[in-house]
Design a protein around this motif. Structure first.
Motif, PDB file in Angstrom:
ATOM      1  N   ASP A  87      -1.870 -10.614   4.396  1.00  0.00           N
ATOM      2  CA  ASP A  87      -2.114 -11.828   3.625  1.00  0.00           C
ATOM      3  C   ASP A  87      -0.799 -12.571   3.429  1.00  0.00           C
ATOM      4  O   ASP A  87      -0.077 -12.370   2.443  1.00  0.00           O
ATOM      5  CB  ASP A  87      -2.735 -11.461   2.277  1.00  0.00           C
ATOM      6  N   VAL A  88      -0.488 -13.414   4.386  1.00  0.00           N
ATOM      7  CA  VAL A  88       0.792 -14.110   4.402  1.00  0.00           C
ATOM      8  C   VAL A  88       1.002 -14.965   3.160  1.00  0.00           C
ATOM      9  O   VAL A  88       2.053 -14.893   2.506  1.00  0.00           O
ATOM     10  CB  VAL A  88       0.906 -14.978   5.674  1.00  0.00           C
ATOM     11  N   GLU A  89       0.023 -15.771   2.820  1.00  0.00           N
ATOM     12  CA  GLU A  89       0.166 -16.675   1.679  1.00  0.00           C
ATOM     13  C   GLU A  89       0.352 -15.914   0.374  1.00  0.00           C
ATOM     14  O   GLU A  89       1.144 -16.316  -0.493  1.00  0.00           O
ATOM     15  CB  GLU A  89      -1.044 -17.604   1.599  1.00  0.00           C
ATOM     16  N   ARG A  90      -0.379 -14.825   0.220  1.00  0.00           N
ATOM     17  CA  ARG A  90      -0.280 -14.052  -1.016  1.00  0.00           C
ATOM     18  C   ARG A  90       1.098 -13.415  -1.159  1.00  0.00           C
ATOM     19  O   ARG A  90       1.683 -13.406  -2.252  1.00  0.00           O
ATOM     20  CB  ARG A  90      -1.355 -12.965  -1.033  1.00  0.00           C
ATOM     21  N   ILE A  91       1.639 -12.882  -0.051  1.00  0.00           N
ATOM     22  CA  ILE A  91       2.961 -12.267  -0.096  1.00  0.00           C
ATOM     23  C   ILE A  91       4.013 -13.315  -0.441  1.00  0.00           C
ATOM     24  O   ILE A  91       4.899 -13.087  -1.272  1.00  0.00           O
ATOM     25  CB  ILE A  91       3.286 -11.586   1.249  1.00  0.00           C
ATOM     26  N   ARG A  92       3.910 -14.489   0.188  1.00  0.00           N
ATOM     27  CA  ARG A  92       4.870 -15.552  -0.104  1.00  0.00           C
ATOM     28  C   ARG A  92       4.785 -15.999  -1.563  1.00  0.00           C
ATOM     29  O   ARG A  92       5.801 -16.226  -2.226  1.00  0.00           O
ATOM     30  CB  ARG A  92       4.603 -16.745   0.810  1.00  0.00           C
ATOM     31  N   GLU A  93       3.560 -16.135  -2.048  1.00  0.00           N
ATOM     32  CA  GLU A  93       3.367 -16.603  -3.430  1.00  0.00           C
ATOM     33  C   GLU A  93       3.913 -15.601  -4.440  1.00  0.00           C
ATOM     34  O   GLU A  93       4.578 -15.974  -5.409  1.00  0.00           O
ATOM     35  CB  GLU A  93       1.875 -16.837  -3.684  1.00  0.00           C
ATOM     36  N   ARG A  94       3.636 -14.311  -4.205  1.00  0.00           N
ATOM     37  CA  ARG A  94       4.081 -13.271  -5.141  1.00  0.00           C
ATOM     38  C   ARG A  94       5.555 -12.919  -4.973  1.00  0.00           C
ATOM     39  O   ARG A  94       6.191 -12.431  -5.906  1.00  0.00           O
ATOM     40  CB  ARG A  94       3.232 -12.012  -4.947  1.00  0.00           C
ATOM     41  N   GLY A  95       6.063 -13.112  -3.750  1.00  0.00           N
ATOM     42  CA  GLY A  95       7.468 -12.803  -3.508  1.00  0.00           C
ATOM     43  C   GLY A  95       7.748 -11.335  -3.285  1.00  0.00           C
ATOM     44  O   GLY A  95       8.891 -10.882  -3.463  1.00  0.00           O
ATOM     45  N   TYR A  96       6.746 -10.591  -2.864  1.00  0.00           N
ATOM     46  CA  TYR A  96       6.965  -9.166  -2.544  1.00  0.00           C
ATOM     47  C   TYR A  96       5.829  -8.668  -1.664  1.00  0.00           C
ATOM     48  O   TYR A  96       4.772  -9.294  -1.568  1.00  0.00           O
ATOM     49  CB  TYR A  96       7.066  -8.314  -3.806  1.00  0.00           C
ATOM     50  N   ALA A  97       6.075  -7.523  -1.022  1.00  0.00           N
ATOM     51  CA  ALA A  97       5.049  -6.848  -0.227  1.00  0.00           C
ATOM     52  C   ALA A  97       5.112  -5.366  -0.551  1.00  0.00           C
ATOM     53  O   ALA A  97       6.153  -4.852  -0.983  1.00  0.00           O
ATOM     54  CB  ALA A  97       5.276  -7.069   1.270  1.00  0.00           C
ATOM     55  N   VAL A  98       3.985  -4.681  -0.358  1.00  0.00           N
ATOM     56  CA  VAL A  98       3.932  -3.250  -0.682  1.00  0.00           C
ATOM     57  C   VAL A  98       3.334  -2.459   0.476  1.00  0.00           C
ATOM     58  O   VAL A  98       2.616  -2.998   1.320  1.00  0.00           O
ATOM     59  CB  VAL A  98       3.093  -2.994  -1.957  1.00  0.00           C
ATOM     60  N   GLN A  99       3.643  -1.187   0.492  1.00  0.00           N
ATOM     61  CA  GLN A  99       3.011  -0.232   1.395  1.00  0.00           C
ATOM     62  C   GLN A  99       2.587   0.940   0.528  1.00  0.00           C
ATOM     63  O   GLN A  99       3.417   1.664  -0.006  1.00  0.00           O
ATOM     64  CB  GLN A  99       3.980   0.235   2.491  1.00  0.00           C
ATOM     65  N   GLY A 100       1.269   1.086   0.342  1.00  0.00           N
ATOM     66  CA  GLY A 100       0.761   2.100  -0.578  1.00  0.00           C
ATOM     67  C   GLY A 100       1.203   3.510  -0.251  1.00  0.00           C
ATOM     68  O   GLY A 100       1.579   4.287  -1.118  1.00  0.00           O
ATOM     69  N   ARG A 101       1.178   3.871   1.003  1.00  0.00           N
ATOM     70  CA  ARG A 101       1.695   5.162   1.458  1.00  0.00           C
ATOM     71  C   ARG A 101       2.419   4.927   2.776  1.00  0.00           C
ATOM     72  O   ARG A 101       1.867   4.309   3.686  1.00  0.00           O
ATOM     73  CB  ARG A 101       0.578   6.193   1.642  1.00  0.00           C
ATOM     74  N   ASN A 102       3.631   5.440   2.858  1.00  0.00           N
ATOM     75  CA  ASN A 102       4.410   5.296   4.086  1.00  0.00           C
ATOM     76  C   ASN A 102       4.075   6.433   5.039  1.00  0.00           C
ATOM     77  O   ASN A 102       4.370   7.592   4.755  1.00  0.00           O
ATOM     78  CB  ASN A 102       5.903   5.313   3.765  1.00  0.00           C
ATOM     79  N   HIS A 103       3.439   6.099   6.145  1.00  0.00           N
ATOM     80  CA  HIS A 103       3.023   7.131   7.095  1.00  0.00           C
ATOM     81  C   HIS A 103       3.957   7.261   8.295  1.00  0.00           C
ATOM     82  O   HIS A 103       3.846   8.217   9.060  1.00  0.00           O
ATOM     83  CB  HIS A 103       1.607   6.842   7.593  1.00  0.00           C
ATOM     84  N   PHE A 104       4.881   6.315   8.475  1.00  0.00           N
ATOM     85  CA  PHE A 104       5.718   6.340   9.664  1.00  0.00           C
ATOM     86  C   PHE A 104       7.187   6.598   9.311  1.00  0.00           C
ATOM     87  O   PHE A 104       8.090   5.994   9.859  1.00  0.00           O
ATOM     88  CB  PHE A 104       5.573   5.031  10.441  1.00  0.00           C
ATOM     89  N   ASN A 105       7.384   7.515   8.363  1.00  0.00           N
ATOM     90  CA  ASN A 105       8.736   7.953   8.056  1.00  0.00           C
ATOM     91  C   ASN A 105       8.811   9.470   8.245  1.00  0.00           C
ATOM     92  O   ASN A 105       7.940  10.057   8.879  1.00  0.00           O
ATOM     93  CB  ASN A 105       9.135   7.535   6.635  1.00  0.00           C
ATOM     94  N   ARG A 106       9.812  10.102   7.691  1.00  0.00           N
ATOM     95  CA  ARG A 106       9.994  11.544   7.906  1.00  0.00           C
ATOM     96  C   ARG A 106       9.167  12.402   6.961  1.00  0.00           C
ATOM     97  O   ARG A 106       9.094  13.618   7.130  1.00  0.00           O
ATOM     98  CB  ARG A 106      11.482  11.898   7.768  1.00  0.00           C
ATOM     99  N   THR A 107       8.538  11.767   5.969  1.00  0.00           N
ATOM    100  CA  THR A 107       7.662  12.494   5.037  1.00  0.00           C
ATOM    101  C   THR A 107       6.359  11.711   4.898  1.00  0.00           C
ATOM    102  O   THR A 107       6.124  11.088   3.858  1.00  0.00           O
ATOM    103  CB  THR A 107       8.342  12.668   3.662  1.00  0.00           C
ATOM    104  N   PRO A 108       5.526  11.715   5.916  1.00  0.00           N
ATOM    105  CA  PRO A 108       4.322  10.873   5.931  1.00  0.00           C
ATOM    106  C   PRO A 108       3.421  11.068   4.712  1.00  0.00           C
ATOM    107  O   PRO A 108       3.088  12.193   4.332  1.00  0.00           O
ATOM    108  CB  PRO A 108       3.604  11.321   7.214  1.00  0.00           C
ATOM    109  N   GLY A 109       3.066   9.939   4.089  1.00  0.00           N
ATOM    110  CA  GLY A 109       2.111   9.947   2.994  1.00  0.00           C
ATOM    111  C   GLY A 109       2.665  10.304   1.633  1.00  0.00           C
ATOM    112  O   GLY A 109       1.928  10.292   0.641  1.00  0.00           O
ATOM    113  N   LYS A 110       3.954  10.584   1.529  1.00  0.00           N
ATOM    114  CA  LYS A 110       4.506  11.068   0.262  1.00  0.00           C
ATOM    115  C   LYS A 110       5.249  10.003  -0.540  1.00  0.00           C
ATOM    116  O   LYS A 110       5.656  10.254  -1.665  1.00  0.00           O
ATOM    117  CB  LYS A 110       5.440  12.250   0.522  1.00  0.00           C
ATOM    118  N   THR A 111       5.439   8.828   0.033  1.00  0.00           N
ATOM    119  CA  THR A 111       6.169   7.779  -0.673  1.00  0.00           C
ATOM    120  C   THR A 111       5.448   6.441  -0.596  1.00  0.00           C
ATOM    121  O   THR A 111       4.640   6.206   0.292  1.00  0.00           O
ATOM    122  CB  THR A 111       7.584   7.600  -0.096  1.00  0.00           C
TER     123      THR A 111
END
Length: 262
Positions: free
Chosen positions: A181-205
């Motif tokens: 949601d491009v417009e929503r991210i721009r309006e709010r000024g931030y983006a989130v990732q609920g769970r990070n699956h593509f790092n060294r500890t998948p799903g924990k952050t």
């Protein structure tokens, strides 16, 4: 061949080398899985990389690791250190205040690349991440932020690259693109990732990213990472978002000053 379509064999070779370089040491099966390359093809790629001296087999183990020769691949790249120089004191101060690690990332091709982080400055982390670590652009808070603030034609070009990639499932890509949601991210000024699956500890952050600007143009994403078990995302936003935005604004201000002095 259609103009703009990548050469599949080269793309797979690069993916395999990036996987080995990212993880430090991988078995043949792990290389195949991490790079999304069929096992027989991964075997041929590994043999080529061994021949070229870019990787080596570990003594007494059927695992492969990068050699110092991989550093020559970046020899011609003159990295602009203005961003890191401007950001470093602010992300260190922010980590001291909030406790959680903070990183700076910029887009490189279809990925977000870490430029600096404070993982080594806090115990509230599972792993230490160093400059050069990459994350997929549609599966990270920093990537979503970068896509949202990219010019429309640039964002469409990135999506075009991803659509012709042999390693990306088109159904997944359609779902990921629809959820951006491009417009929503721009309006709010931030983006989130609920769970990070593509790092060294998948799903924990979980991650929250805010933009850094250079003379009004999006320059990089500043991201705070915290344990999923520590708090809910809404709580983290209520607690830390203003601090994140204030630090990003300070970096944006100093980045313009640093660039102006150069």
């Amino acid at each position: 061949m259609e103009k703009g379509v990548p050469i599949r064999s080269i793309g797979r070779s690069i993916a395999a080398l990036k996987a080995i370089n990212r993880h430090g040491s991988l078995s043949m099966m792990e290389i195949s899985k991490a790079s999304a390359v069929p096992y027989p093809t991964a075997c041929r790629i590994v043999q080529t990389l061994l021949y070229e001296g870019l990787i080596e087999q570990e003594p007494a183990r059927k695992r492969y690791r990068p050699t110092a020769l991989v550093q020559t691949l970046s020899h011609g790249f003159q990295q602009d250190n203005h961003l890191v120089r401007a950001a470093r004191p602010h992300i260190v101060a922010l980590t001291k205040k909030v406790g959680w690690p903070v990183s700076i990332a910029t887009r490189v091709g279809r990925n977000m690349m870490l430029r600096d982080s404070t993982h080594a400055n806090t115990s509230l982390t599972f792993e230490q991440y160093y400059p050069g670590f990459t994350l997929p652009i549609l599966d990270s808070a920093s990537g979503k932020l970068s896509m949202a603030f990219a010019p429309d034609d640039e964002r469409e070009m990135i999506m075009k690259w991803m659509r012709v990639s042999q390693e990306i499932d088109l159904q997944y890509l359609a779902t990921a693109e629809a959820s951006l949601d491009v417009e929503r991210i721009r309006e709010r000024g931030y983006a989130v990732q609920g769970r990070n699956h593509f790092n060294r500890t998948p799903g924990k952050t979980t991650s929250i990213a805010v933009p850094i600007f250079h003379n009004g143009m999006f320059e990089a994403a500043m991201t705070m990472v915290f344990f999923v078990t520590a708090m809910k995302l809404d709580t983290a936003l209520d607690t830390y978002l203003e601090d994140l935005k204030a630090a990003a604004a300070a970096i944006s201000h100093d980045l313009s000053d640093v660039s102006g002095e150069a």
